[in-house]
Write a protein that holds these residues in place. Sequence first.
Motif, PDB file in Angstrom:
ATOM      1  N   LYS A  62       0.829  -1.217   0.000  1.00 37.31           N
ATOM      2  CA  LYS A  62       0.000   0.000   0.000  1.00 37.31           C
ATOM      3  C   LYS A  62       0.856   1.257   0.000  1.00 37.31           C
ATOM      4  CE  LYS A  62      -4.118  -1.827   2.230  1.00 37.31           C
ATOM      5  NZ  LYS A  62      -4.982  -1.765   3.421  1.00 37.31           N
ATOM      6  N   ILE A  63       1.957   1.236   0.744  1.00 38.49           N
ATOM      7  CA  ILE A  63       2.832   2.406   0.812  1.00 38.49           C
ATOM      8  C   ILE A  63       3.529   2.620  -0.532  1.00 38.49           C
ATOM      9  CG2 ILE A  63       4.927   3.330   1.867  1.00 38.49           C
ATOM     10  CD1 ILE A  63       3.988   1.866   4.458  1.00 38.49           C
ATOM     11  N   ILE A  64       4.050   1.554  -1.121  1.00 36.97           N
ATOM     12  CA  ILE A  64       4.759   1.672  -2.397  1.00 36.97           C
ATOM     13  C   ILE A  64       3.818   2.102  -3.517  1.00 36.97           C
ATOM     14  CG2 ILE A  64       5.992   0.385  -4.184  1.00 36.97           C
ATOM     15  CD1 ILE A  64       7.219  -1.238  -1.905  1.00 36.97           C
ATOM     16  N   SER A  65       2.593   1.584  -3.511  1.00 34.80           N
ATOM     17  CA  SER A  65       1.631   1.924  -4.565  1.00 34.80           C
ATOM     18  C   SER A  65       0.905   3.233  -4.275  1.00 34.80           C
ATOM     19  CB  SER A  65       0.636   0.787  -4.750  1.00 34.80           C
ATOM     20  OG  SER A  65      -0.151   0.623  -3.584  1.00 34.80           O
ATOM     21  N   ARG A  66       1.286   3.877  -3.181  1.00 32.20           N
ATOM     22  CA  ARG A  66       0.725   5.163  -2.767  1.00 32.20           C
ATOM     23  C   ARG A  66      -0.756   5.085  -2.398  1.00 32.20           C
ATOM     24  NH1 ARG A  66       4.696   9.139  -4.829  1.00 32.20           N
ATOM     25  NH2 ARG A  66       6.565   7.989  -4.352  1.00 32.20           N
ATOM     26  N   GLN A  67      -1.213   3.904  -1.997  1.00 30.68           N
ATOM     27  CA  GLN A  67      -2.563   3.767  -1.449  1.00 30.68           C
ATOM     28  C   GLN A  67      -2.568   4.183   0.017  1.00 30.68           C
ATOM     29  OE1 GLN A  67      -3.967  -0.213  -2.147  1.00 30.68           O
ATOM     30  NE2 GLN A  67      -3.379  -0.166  -4.295  1.00 30.68           N
TER      31      GLN A  67
END
Length: 109
Positions: A62-67
């Motif tokens: 989620k952090i890497i995909s900016r969610q």
Amino acid sequence: MFAVALNGPQAEGVQLALNIRFSDLDSNYVVTLENSVLHARQGPADSHANASLTLTRPMLVKIISRQAGIKDLLGSPDIQVDGSLLDLVRFFSLLDKPDLVFPIVTAKQ
């Protein structure tokens, strides 16, 4: 996962080492950034790392995909940060949002 998202020109001259522990998988990784290249290895934590991050794999995705943003990172009881929070934020700032739609095969015309 990180290497394809790294913004190489922005990472120029940056040297970082991060320990990442997945609490849901009971596994440890060391991620190093040097010469605008990311390397990851599974194994024991690096005692000289800039920061250590403990979280679940889905939260990291989620952090890497900016969610999820840095506020989610800092506000979640499921995430633990040891070491330099500044270096951790700097690391994630060097990652571009991945392009999930891309041509698998391109035709030469």
